[in-house]
Design a protein around this motif. Structure first.
Motif, PDB file in Angstrom:
ATOM      1  N   VAL A  11     -47.264 -17.099 -18.529  1.00  0.00           N
ATOM      2  CA  VAL A  11     -47.540 -17.295 -17.090  1.00  0.00           C
ATOM      3  C   VAL A  11     -46.528 -16.848 -16.122  1.00  0.00           C
ATOM      4  CG1 VAL A  11     -48.473 -18.799 -15.342  1.00  0.00           C
ATOM      5  CG2 VAL A  11     -48.940 -19.325 -17.755  1.00  0.00           C
ATOM      6  N   ILE A  12     -46.797 -16.060 -14.852  1.00  0.00           N
ATOM      7  CA  ILE A  12     -45.885 -15.522 -14.178  1.00  0.00           C
ATOM      8  C   ILE A  12     -46.272 -15.672 -12.830  1.00  0.00           C
ATOM      9  CG2 ILE A  12     -44.185 -13.633 -13.491  1.00  0.00           C
ATOM     10  CD1 ILE A  12     -44.494 -12.377 -15.924  1.00  0.00           C
ATOM     11  N   ALA A  13     -45.611 -16.556 -11.951  1.00  0.00           N
ATOM     12  CA  ALA A  13     -45.932 -16.823 -10.595  1.00  0.00           C
ATOM     13  C   ALA A  13     -45.167 -15.835  -9.474  1.00  0.00           C
ATOM     14  CB  ALA A  13     -45.771 -18.268 -10.183  1.00  0.00           C
ATOM     15  N   PHE A  14     -45.885 -15.161  -8.659  1.00  0.00           N
ATOM     16  CA  PHE A  14     -45.124 -14.148  -8.023  1.00  0.00           C
ATOM     17  C   PHE A  14     -45.523 -14.364  -6.394  1.00  0.00           C
ATOM     18  CE2 PHE A  14     -46.276 -11.365 -11.739  1.00  0.00           C
ATOM     19  CZ  PHE A  14     -45.161 -10.691 -11.949  1.00  0.00           C
ATOM     20  N   ILE A  15     -44.325 -14.405  -5.692  1.00  0.00           N
ATOM     21  CA  ILE A  15     -44.399 -14.291  -4.329  1.00  0.00           C
ATOM     22  C   ILE A  15     -43.706 -12.908  -4.062  1.00  0.00           C
ATOM     23  CG2 ILE A  15     -43.674 -14.997  -2.145  1.00  0.00           C
ATOM     24  CD1 ILE A  15     -43.536 -17.884  -3.311  1.00  0.00           C
ATOM     25  N   ASP A 108     -27.668 -25.063 -15.384  1.00  0.00           N
ATOM     26  CA  ASP A 108     -27.296 -24.695 -13.920  1.00  0.00           C
ATOM     27  C   ASP A 108     -26.804 -23.286 -13.899  1.00  0.00           C
ATOM     28  OD1 ASP A 108     -24.985 -24.975 -15.542  1.00  0.00           O
ATOM     29  OD2 ASP A 108     -23.863 -26.261 -14.269  1.00  0.00           O
ATOM     30  N   ARG A 109     -27.199 -22.367 -14.848  1.00  0.00           N
ATOM     31  CA  ARG A 109     -26.708 -21.112 -14.603  1.00  0.00           C
ATOM     32  C   ARG A 109     -27.562 -20.137 -14.269  1.00  0.00           C
ATOM     33  NH1 ARG A 109     -22.519 -20.137 -18.440  1.00  0.00           N
ATOM     34  NH2 ARG A 109     -21.485 -22.186 -18.725  1.00  0.00           N
ATOM     35  N   GLU A 110     -27.102 -19.183 -13.682  1.00  0.00           N
ATOM     36  CA  GLU A 110     -27.877 -17.979 -13.339  1.00  0.00           C
ATOM     37  C   GLU A 110     -26.842 -16.679 -13.552  1.00  0.00           C
ATOM     38  OE1 GLU A 110     -28.540 -18.387  -8.932  1.00  0.00           O
ATOM     39  OE2 GLU A 110     -26.512 -17.392  -8.354  1.00  0.00           O
ATOM     40  N   LEU A 111     -27.620 -15.532 -13.546  1.00  0.00           N
ATOM     41  CA  LEU A 111     -26.937 -14.296 -14.038  1.00  0.00           C
ATOM     42  C   LEU A 111     -27.025 -13.182 -12.951  1.00  0.00           C
ATOM     43  CD1 LEU A 111     -25.406 -12.356 -16.012  1.00  0.00           C
ATOM     44  CD2 LEU A 111     -27.395 -11.789 -16.977  1.00  0.00           C
ATOM     45  N   LEU A 112     -26.144 -12.553 -12.431  1.00  0.00           N
ATOM     46  CA  LEU A 112     -26.264 -11.216 -11.450  1.00  0.00           C
ATOM     47  C   LEU A 112     -26.630 -10.235 -12.379  1.00  0.00           C
ATOM     48  CD1 LEU A 112     -23.519 -11.963  -8.806  1.00  0.00           C
ATOM     49  CD2 LEU A 112     -25.818 -12.945  -8.935  1.00  0.00           C
ATOM     50  N   HIS A 119     -30.436  -8.792  -7.394  1.00  0.00           N
ATOM     51  CA  HIS A 119     -31.441  -9.159  -8.521  1.00  0.00           C
ATOM     52  C   HIS A 119     -30.477 -10.296  -9.420  1.00  0.00           C
ATOM     53  CE1 HIS A 119     -33.997  -5.707  -7.756  1.00  0.00           C
ATOM     54  NE2 HIS A 119     -32.814  -4.938  -7.343  1.00  0.00           N
ATOM     55  N   VAL A 120     -31.399 -11.275  -9.393  1.00  0.00           N
ATOM     56  CA  VAL A 120     -30.832 -12.476 -10.003  1.00  0.00           C
ATOM     57  C   VAL A 120     -31.668 -13.160 -10.818  1.00  0.00           C
ATOM     58  CG1 VAL A 120     -29.627 -14.768  -9.758  1.00  0.00           C
ATOM     59  CG2 VAL A 120     -29.421 -13.342  -8.056  1.00  0.00           C
ATOM     60  N   TRP A 121     -31.305 -13.452 -12.217  1.00  0.00           N
ATOM     61  CA  TRP A 121     -31.972 -14.048 -13.360  1.00  0.00           C
ATOM     62  C   TRP A 121     -31.472 -15.643 -13.125  1.00  0.00           C
ATOM     63  CZ3 TRP A 121     -30.369 -15.095 -18.781  1.00  0.00           C
ATOM     64  CH2 TRP A 121     -31.190 -15.653 -19.576  1.00  0.00           C
ATOM     65  N   ARG A 122     -32.457 -16.410 -13.157  1.00  0.00           N
ATOM     66  CA  ARG A 122     -32.254 -17.755 -13.178  1.00  0.00           C
ATOM     67  C   ARG A 122     -32.858 -18.507 -14.444  1.00  0.00           C
ATOM     68  NH1 ARG A 122     -31.044 -22.521 -13.664  1.00  0.00           N
ATOM     69  NH2 ARG A 122     -30.595 -23.941 -12.004  1.00  0.00           N
ATOM     70  N   HIS A 144     -43.208 -23.486 -28.804  1.00  0.00           N
ATOM     71  CA  HIS A 144     -41.843 -23.544 -28.046  1.00  0.00           C
ATOM     72  C   HIS A 144     -41.959 -22.406 -27.162  1.00  0.00           C
ATOM     73  CE1 HIS A 144     -40.598 -19.998 -30.146  1.00  0.00           C
ATOM     74  NE2 HIS A 144     -41.143 -20.324 -31.070  1.00  0.00           N
ATOM     75  N   GLY A 145     -41.100 -22.745 -25.972  1.00  0.00           N
ATOM     76  CA  GLY A 145     -41.243 -21.638 -24.992  1.00  0.00           C
ATOM     77  C   GLY A 145     -40.028 -21.927 -24.207  1.00  0.00           C
ATOM     78  N   TYR A 146     -40.315 -21.399 -22.789  1.00  0.00           N
ATOM     79  CA  TYR A 146     -38.856 -21.416 -22.227  1.00  0.00           C
ATOM     80  C   TYR A 146     -39.438 -21.097 -20.495  1.00  0.00           C
ATOM     81  CZ  TYR A 146     -39.946 -16.199 -21.949  1.00  0.00           C
ATOM     82  OH  TYR A 146     -40.783 -15.251 -21.878  1.00  0.00           O
ATOM     83  N   PHE A 147     -38.502 -21.426 -19.776  1.00  0.00           N
ATOM     84  CA  PHE A 147     -38.940 -21.482 -18.292  1.00  0.00           C
ATOM     85  C   PHE A 147     -37.990 -20.688 -17.299  1.00  0.00           C
ATOM     86  CE2 PHE A 147     -38.850 -24.316 -14.189  1.00  0.00           C
ATOM     87  CZ  PHE A 147     -39.612 -23.548 -13.320  1.00  0.00           C
ATOM     88  N   ASP A 148     -38.088 -19.673 -16.963  1.00  0.00           N
ATOM     89  CA  ASP A 148     -37.223 -19.056 -15.895  1.00  0.00           C
ATOM     90  C   ASP A 148     -37.569 -18.296 -14.900  1.00  0.00           C
ATOM     91  OD1 ASP A 148     -38.400 -16.589 -16.966  1.00  0.00           O
ATOM     92  OD2 ASP A 148     -36.745 -15.997 -18.171  1.00  0.00           O
ATOM     93  N   ALA A 149     -36.787 -17.524 -14.139  1.00  0.00           N
ATOM     94  CA  ALA A 149     -37.292 -16.894 -12.774  1.00  0.00           C
ATOM     95  C   ALA A 149     -36.159 -16.006 -12.643  1.00  0.00           C
ATOM     96  CB  ALA A 149     -37.310 -17.869 -11.803  1.00  0.00           C
ATOM     97  N   ASN A 150     -36.923 -14.923 -11.674  1.00  0.00           N
ATOM     98  CA  ASN A 150     -36.197 -13.683 -11.360  1.00  0.00           C
ATOM     99  C   ASN A 150     -36.404 -13.735  -9.824  1.00  0.00           C
ATOM    100  OD1 ASN A 150     -36.618 -12.710 -14.211  1.00  0.00           O
ATOM    101  ND2 ASN A 150     -35.140 -11.343 -13.488  1.00  0.00           N
ATOM    102  N   PHE A 151     -35.121 -13.343  -9.210  1.00  0.00           N
ATOM    103  CA  PHE A 151     -35.173 -13.338  -7.501  1.00  0.00           C
ATOM    104  C   PHE A 151     -34.503 -11.777  -7.403  1.00  0.00           C
ATOM    105  CE2 PHE A 151     -34.564 -17.602  -9.026  1.00  0.00           C
ATOM    106  CZ  PHE A 151     -35.564 -18.350  -8.175  1.00  0.00           C
TER     107      PHE A 151
END
Length: 289
Positions: A11-15, A108-112, A119-122, A144-151
Motif C-alpha cells: 500500500v502506497i499513499a501518494f501526495i 528516528d532515522r532517515e537517509l538522504l 530526496h529522503v528515505w524515512r 511481517h512487513g514494514y512501514f516507510d516513506a519517501n519525500f
C-alpha cells in the motif's frame, strides 16, 4: 508478506503521485491535486489499484490521511488502512477491507538519497507485523512487513537513472539495502540493520549479486554473501520500468526472503510510456464526501 510466503500486499499513499502520467502531464505543479492510495495484492486472486484523484478527495489530520474512499490513520499503536478501491484492467473488481500494521518500534532515522536532501528515505518501522482482512477468499492472513516513506522536491527521473531497494528479515530485525545510480554519475550504496527495538546501525555491504532480468527485461541486482546466488521466489509487480519481487538471499550465512524492488528511471522518463501507464492509472478528478 504472509507468514507462509504465499501472499503479499503493498500500500502506497501518494501526495503528488510520482508514477502517475496525469501528474507528469500536469507539470507536477500541484501535488495535492494528484493523490492516490495504491493497493496491490500478490498471490492467488491478486489485484492492482492506482487511481489518481483530485484535491477534493484529500483530507488530512495529524494522524490520518484520506483519499476518496480509502484512508490511513495512526491510532497510537497501529497504522490502520481502510481500503475501498477498484482494480485496474485486465481484471476490474472491488478491493475492500482493512490492513493493520503494528510496528515493534518506530525509528528516528532517515537517509538522504541525494547530497542536497532533495530526496529522503524515512524508514519509520522496518520491523512490523501485519494483519490483512480483505473481502476475498484467502485474503485473511498475518505476516511481517514494514512501514516507510519517501519525500522529494524534484522528480525521481531528474536525479536518478536507476535504483534498487531491498528489505530482508535478519538477526531478529531486518536489513535494508539502498543502491542508486544518480544522473550525475555518482552512486549511493547503503545498508542498515534495524533491531526490533528501533535501533539502527550501518552494516557492511555484501557484494552485489545479479538476479535474472524481469519479464520487461529490467536489470536487477541485490546484495548477498560471497559465493551465494539470490533467487526470485515470487514475481509481485512487473512493469516496463519497475520490478517488485519476493527474493531469497543469504546475509551473514542466514537465508532470508524479503521484498526487492528495481527501478529504471531512464525508461520511466520516456514520453512513450505515459499513455501505457494511463490505462493502468485512471484519473478521477472529482470526489464528494
Amino acid at each position: 508478506m504472509s507468514a507462509d510466503g504465499k501472499r503479499a500486499v503493498s500500500v502506497i499513499a501518494f501526495i503528488g503521485s510520482v508514477f502517475s502520467p496525469w501528474y507528469r502531464w500536469s507539470g507536477r505543479r500541484d501535488p495535492e491535486n494528484h493523490v492516490c492510495i495504491n493497493v496491490a495484492t500478490y498471490g492467488p486472486g491478486g489485484r492492482f489499484t492506482m487511481t489518481d484523484r483530485g484535491r477534493s478527495a484529500l483530507r488530512q489530520t495529524q494522524d490520518s490521511m484520506t483519499v476518496g474512499p480509502s484512508g490511513l490513520h495512526w491510532d497510537g499503536r497501529q497504522l490502520v488502512i481502510d481500503i475501498d478501491e477498484v482494480s485496474a484492467p485486465p481484471i476490474i473488481s472491488r478491493v475492500r477491507g482493512q490492513i493493520r500494521v503494528t510496528p515493534s518500534a518506530v525509528t528516528d532515522r532517515e537517509l538522504l538519497l541525494t547530497p542536497d536532501g532533495a530526496h529522503v528515505w524515512r524508514p519509520f518501522a522496518p520491523v512490523s507485523s501485519i494483519s490483512v482482512d480483505l473481502a476475498a477468499p484467502g485474503w485473511q492472513w498475518d505476516g511481517h512487513g514494514y512501514f516507510d516513506a519517501n519525500f522529494g522536491t524534484r522528480a525521481l527521473e531528474e536525479d536518478f537513472a536507476y535504483w534498487t531497494w531491498g528489505r530482508y528479515p535478519a538477526r531478529g530485525g531486518s536489513t535494508c539495502f539502498y543502491d542508486a545510480v544518480r544522473r550525475d554519475g555518482t552512486e549511493l550504496g547503503a545498508g542498515i540493520h534495524f533491531g526490533a527495538d528501533g535501533t539502527a546501525e550501518e552494516t557492511p555491504l555484501p557484494d552485489k549479486r545479479p538476479l535474472p532480468r524481469s519479464l520487461w527485461t529490467v536489470r536487477r541486482v541485490t546484495r548477498g554473501d560471497p559465493g551465494t546466488q539470490p533467487r526470485q521466489v515470487m514475481s509481485m509487480l512487473d512493469a516496463p520500468f519497475y520490478s517488485r519481487a519476493m527474493v531469497e538471499t543469504t546475509l551473514d550465512g542466514e537465508k532470508t526472503t524479503g521484498v526487492f524492488e528495481a527501478l529504471d528511471l531512464r525508461r520511466f522518463a520516456s514520453p512513450l510510456l505515459k499513455p501505457m501507464l494511463a490505462v493502468r492509472v485512471p484519473r478521477r478528478a472529482r470526489w464528494t464526501f
